[in-house]
Design a protein around this motif. Structure first.
Motif, short mmCIF file in Angstrom:
data_model
loop_
_atom_site.label_atom_id
_atom_site.label_comp_id
_atom_site.label_asym_id
_atom_site.label_seq_id
_atom_site.Cartn_x
_atom_site.Cartn_y
_atom_site.Cartn_z
N UNK A 126 -11.49 -47.62 -38.33
CA UNK A 126 -10.90 -46.86 -37.23
C UNK A 126 -10.42 -45.46 -37.59
N UNK A 127 -9.71 -45.26 -38.73
CA UNK A 127 -9.20 -43.91 -39.01
C UNK A 127 -10.28 -42.83 -39.05
N UNK A 128 -11.41 -43.09 -39.72
CA UNK A 128 -12.46 -42.07 -39.79
C UNK A 128 -13.07 -41.84 -38.40
N UNK A 129 -13.22 -42.91 -37.60
CA UNK A 129 -13.78 -42.74 -36.27
C UNK A 129 -12.86 -41.93 -35.36
N UNK A 130 -11.57 -42.17 -35.46
CA UNK A 130 -10.60 -41.43 -34.65
C UNK A 130 -10.63 -39.94 -35.01
N UNK A 131 -10.67 -39.65 -36.32
CA UNK A 131 -10.70 -38.25 -36.77
C UNK A 131 -11.98 -37.57 -36.30
N UNK A 132 -13.13 -38.26 -36.43
CA UNK A 132 -14.40 -37.69 -35.96
C UNK A 132 -14.38 -37.46 -34.46
N UNK A 133 -13.83 -38.43 -33.71
CA UNK A 133 -13.76 -38.29 -32.25
C UNK A 133 -12.90 -37.10 -31.86
N UNK A 134 -11.76 -36.92 -32.51
CA UNK A 134 -10.90 -35.78 -32.20
C UNK A 134 -11.61 -34.46 -32.53
N UNK A 135 -12.34 -34.45 -33.65
CA UNK A 135 -13.11 -33.26 -34.00
C UNK A 135 -14.16 -32.94 -32.97
N UNK A 136 -14.86 -33.98 -32.49
CA UNK A 136 -15.89 -33.79 -31.47
C UNK A 136 -15.29 -33.25 -30.17
N UNK A 137 -14.12 -33.78 -29.79
CA UNK A 137 -13.48 -33.31 -28.57
C UNK A 137 -13.05 -31.85 -28.68
N UNK A 138 -12.52 -31.48 -29.83
CA UNK A 138 -12.11 -30.09 -30.04
C UNK A 138 -13.31 -29.14 -29.95
N UNK A 139 -14.37 -29.51 -30.64
CA UNK A 139 -15.57 -28.69 -30.67
C UNK A 139 -16.16 -28.55 -29.28
N UNK A 140 -16.32 -29.68 -28.61
CA UNK A 140 -17.01 -29.66 -27.33
C UNK A 140 -16.15 -29.13 -26.19
N UNK A 141 -14.83 -29.33 -26.28
CA UNK A 141 -13.95 -28.76 -25.26
C UNK A 141 -14.05 -27.24 -25.27
#
Length: 324
Positions: A126-141
């Motif tokens: 979970x920790x790596x997936x959460x960090x990747x998801x937050x990164x994706x949201x920042x980039x794509x937002x």
């Protein structure tokens, strides 16, 4: 694991090209771009097939059936849906949806692994997936600011709906592809990439011909077969066929053979990062602070994911030694 990581990085660099092509050829239908890319893939695959003919001939009927399924879902349907989604809804929204692939694939493959040794505890993953998801949201937002507003609400909605089909297709593809390769470790990654190219060629040709029949009754829809810019269309399709399809597939096969599928799924972030790089080059722009922060999170998530699987593998080996 290092070879697998570098192979996934190379595949991501190749695959990032596919997000720019629909923008460069915005007056070409998404399906035509898909058929054109994979006709290029199939034609290019004929060259390595000749030099690798002994190993190609050794593939079984089951191998060819698997290659056809992977070619149809992971090649034709995926890129046709993605290119159409990008043209309907502009690049940022579909890119944001497709950008969730690292998380979606990792969750699906860990939920139903091909082999028990490939799964890790959800608390570790979970920790790596959460960090990747937050990164994706920042980039794509940040990328959403590039929406030009020229599309209608129905176009945006339809484009996003079609992109969901692309997301489903490319969630299925890497999981099934990795399972086939791991069940048949004697198949070389380059041989399997060539086999998929050969399997794709008749499907792409049939689709292209079918679109030609459609275009004959709708002449205003598209100037079949090569459209308004034939030289650019042919050149770009051959480039995608060689780089994004054959070379990218070969490198991804190598990564799939060496890495757990849940980890390989996370490494698709390299495709997102490459697509961003090429998009900024195409626009002649520089990334914002938010995009840079998202990139840092993506890299941190990948590093954490690598360490998680390394530790899980070490613990598994230690447990096996102790029981022996």
């Amino acid at each position: 694991m290092l070879i697998g990581l570098l192979s996934a990085l190379g595949a991501g660099l190749m695959w990032g090209l596919v997000f720019v092509a629909p923008l460069m050829l915005g007056d070409y239908p998404g399906l035509v771009l898909s058929f054109g890319r994979y006709i290029g893939f199939g034609l290019i695959a004929l060259v390595p097939a000749f030099f690798d003919r002994r190993r190609i001939a050794a593939l079984t009927k089951a191998d060819w059936i698997a290659a056809l399924k992977l070619a149809l879902v992971g090649n034709i349907l995926y890129y046709g849906a993605l290119a159409t989604g990008i043209q309907l809804a502009d690049a940022p929204l579909p890119a944001m949806m497709i950008g969730t692939l690292p998380v979606v694939i990792s969750i699906c493959s860990n939920w139903s692994p091909g082999h028990p040794s490939e799964s890790v505890a959800w608390g570790r993953l979970a920790p790596s997936l959460v960090i990747i998801f937050l990164g994706l949201m920042l980039v794509n937002a940040s990328e959403l600011t590039h929406l030009d507003g020229s599309r209608s609400t129905s176009d945006y909605a339809l484009g996003c709906f079609i992109t969901l089909g692309a997301l489903a297709a490319w969630t299925w593809y890497p999981i099934m592809n990795a399972r086939h390769l791991k069940r048949h470790p004697h198949i070389a990654s380059s041989t399997w990439a060539t086999a998929q190219g050969l399997a794709t060629l008749p499907l792409a040709l049939a689709g292209f011909i079918a679109y030609g029949v459609y275009a004959a009754f709708n002449p205003a829809a598209y100037g079949f077969p090569l459209g308004p810019r034939p030289a650019q269309f042919i050149g770009l399709m051959l480039t995608l066929g060689l780089c994004a399809s054959w070379l990218g597939t070969m490198l991804w096969n190598k990564a799939s053979q060496r890495l757990p599928t849940s980890l390989a799924g996370q490494l698709i972030v390299f495709e997102t990062l490459s697509a961003l790089l090429y998009a900024f080059i195409w626009r002649g722009a520089v990334p914002t602070v938010a995009v840079l922060a998202g990139i840092v999170l993506l890299v941190a998530g990948v590093v954490l994911g690598m360490r998680t699987f390394q530790k899980a593998h070490a613990d598994s080996k230690a447990a096996g030694t102790a029981s022996a």
